[in-house]
Motif scaffolding. Structure first.
Motif, PDB file in Angstrom:
ATOM      1  N   MET A   1       0.952  -1.097   0.008  1.00 59.12           N
ATOM      2  CA  MET A   1       0.005  -0.058  -0.142  1.00 59.12           C
ATOM      3  C   MET A   1       0.787   1.292  -0.062  1.00 59.12           C
ATOM      4  O   MET A   1       1.723   1.190   0.645  1.00 59.12           O
ATOM      5  N   ILE A   2       0.736   2.110  -0.880  1.00 56.14           N
ATOM      6  CA  ILE A   2       1.394   3.470  -0.838  1.00 56.14           C
ATOM      7  C   ILE A   2       1.197   4.291   0.248  1.00 56.14           C
ATOM      8  O   ILE A   2       0.270   4.191   1.000  1.00 56.14           O
ATOM      9  N   ASP A   3       2.178   4.868   0.761  1.00 54.46           N
ATOM     10  CA  ASP A   3       2.346   5.585   1.935  1.00 54.46           C
ATOM     11  C   ASP A   3       1.980   7.040   1.875  1.00 54.46           C
ATOM     12  O   ASP A   3       2.639   7.890   1.201  1.00 54.46           O
ATOM     13  N   VAL A   4       0.551   7.589   2.130  1.00 56.14           N
ATOM     14  CA  VAL A   4       0.174   8.646   1.732  1.00 56.14           C
ATOM     15  C   VAL A   4       0.508   9.588   2.959  1.00 56.14           C
ATOM     16  O   VAL A   4       0.526  10.765   2.507  1.00 56.14           O
ATOM     17  N   MET A   7       3.005  12.618   2.295  1.00 59.54           N
ATOM     18  CA  MET A   7       2.455  13.394   1.416  1.00 59.54           C
ATOM     19  C   MET A   7       1.803  14.654   1.753  1.00 59.54           C
ATOM     20  O   MET A   7       1.767  15.722   1.147  1.00 59.54           O
ATOM     21  N   ARG A 169       2.421  11.079 -12.434  1.00 63.74           N
ATOM     22  CA  ARG A 169       2.872   9.766 -11.773  1.00 63.74           C
ATOM     23  C   ARG A 169       1.542   9.069 -11.334  1.00 63.74           C
ATOM     24  O   ARG A 169       0.753   9.808 -10.885  1.00 63.74           O
ATOM     25  N   ASP A 171       0.843   7.251  -8.906  1.00 60.70           N
ATOM     26  CA  ASP A 171       0.244   7.257  -7.515  1.00 60.70           C
ATOM     27  C   ASP A 171      -0.255   8.516  -7.280  1.00 60.70           C
ATOM     28  O   ASP A 171      -1.123   8.864  -6.696  1.00 60.70           O
ATOM     29  N   VAL A 175      -4.021   9.445  -5.566  1.00 62.58           N
ATOM     30  CA  VAL A 175      -4.065  10.267  -4.525  1.00 62.58           C
ATOM     31  C   VAL A 175      -5.041  11.470  -4.811  1.00 62.58           C
ATOM     32  O   VAL A 175      -5.928  11.966  -4.045  1.00 62.58           O
ATOM     33  N   ALA A 198      -5.429   6.076   1.501  1.00 65.47           N
ATOM     34  CA  ALA A 198      -4.155   5.088   1.090  1.00 65.47           C
ATOM     35  C   ALA A 198      -5.342   3.786   0.638  1.00 65.47           C
ATOM     36  O   ALA A 198      -5.056   3.088  -0.329  1.00 65.47           O
ATOM     37  N   VAL A 201      -6.721   4.697  -2.896  1.00 69.94           N
ATOM     38  CA  VAL A 201      -5.361   4.667  -3.594  1.00 69.94           C
ATOM     39  C   VAL A 201      -5.122   3.284  -4.018  1.00 69.94           C
ATOM     40  O   VAL A 201      -5.146   2.769  -5.310  1.00 69.94           O
ATOM     41  N   ALA A 202      -5.245   2.190  -3.121  1.00 65.68           N
ATOM     42  CA  ALA A 202      -4.998   0.815  -3.259  1.00 65.68           C
ATOM     43  C   ALA A 202      -5.829   0.117  -4.507  1.00 65.68           C
ATOM     44  O   ALA A 202      -5.410  -0.520  -5.033  1.00 65.68           O
ATOM     45  N   LEU A 205      -4.894   1.915  -8.033  1.00 68.10           N
ATOM     46  CA  LEU A 205      -3.828   1.805  -8.585  1.00 68.10           C
ATOM     47  C   LEU A 205      -3.723   0.127  -9.082  1.00 68.10           C
ATOM     48  O   LEU A 205      -4.180  -0.505  -8.320  1.00 68.10           O
TER      49      LEU A 205
END
Length: 207
Positions: A1-4, A7, A169, A171, A175, A198, A201-202, A205
């Motif tokens: 999972m992307i680390d939001v 950001m 990008r 990601d 977001v 997140a 986003v998961a 993507l």
């Protein structure tokens, strides 16, 4: 999972998220007609990506997204009435000159914490002169559609090259879409908000 969370975690450690709470009405100063079309096209593309709206006029402010393109920071001090829109403009210009910055974004917020206006400053120094107008416009649009951390793009910008094309990008695009999900708040200061982002986003993507 992307680390939001990073950001939207500012350099002082505070978590702060905000999106636009009203339709965006842009105006661009310091460019020719061809470049104006490029900039407005990039803004519209990011607004559509977000699922947000643009408008012809803002009932309170007239225009609410102002982009200034110029050669030297001192030109801002000479711009009539800009100091009424951007507090402490003189000291800000001094800091930006000392840092040899080539871009800066200033936001204003409504009573809910949502973005109600933004001022984008782009100084065309030697570095910026090498960047296509389309790339500058897309990067600035992406960095203005949400209130990102002041260090979110310090090491890596919001754009990516895919073949011969420069795009957002994946990601970052995900977001942005998550941030404008209708069930998400327009502003947040609790880091748990990043977990909700997140999760969206998961789902967005590709694996």
């Amino acid at each position: 999972m992307i680390d939001v969370e990073p950001m939207f975690t500012r350099s002082d450690g505070d978590y702060l998220f905000a999106r636009w709470g009203r339709p965006i009405v842009p105006v661009v100063f310091g460019v020719d007609d061809a470049t104006l079309s490029v900039v407005k096209g990039a803004i519209e593309a990011v607004v559509v990506l977000a699922g947000h709206q643009m408008a012809e006029t803002d009932p309170e402010l007239g225009v609410n997204l102002m982009m200034f393109v110029f050669r030297e920071w001192d030109e801002l001090v000479e711009t009539p009435d800009l100091d009424r829109l951007v507090p402490d403009l003189g000291p800000l210009v001094v800091r930006l000159k000392a840092a040899e910055a080539n871009q800066y974004r200033h936001f204003r917020f409504d009573e809910t914490g949502a973005i109600k206006a933004a001022f984008v400053f782009v100084r065309m120094d030697a570095e910026m002169e090498q960047v296509p107008a389309e790339d500058i416009a897309l990067a600035q649009a992406a960095q203005t559609i949400l209130l990102w951390s002041d260090v979110a793009f310090r090491d890596k910008g919001p754009l990516a090259r895919i073949g011969e094309n420069v795009v957002l990008r994946p990601d970052i695009a995900a977001v942005i879409r998550a941030g404008y999900d209708k069930v998400m708040p327009s502003a947040a200061i609790d880091p748990s908000h990043a977990l909700r982002l997140a999760a969206r986003v998961a789902r967005d993507l590709p694996v």
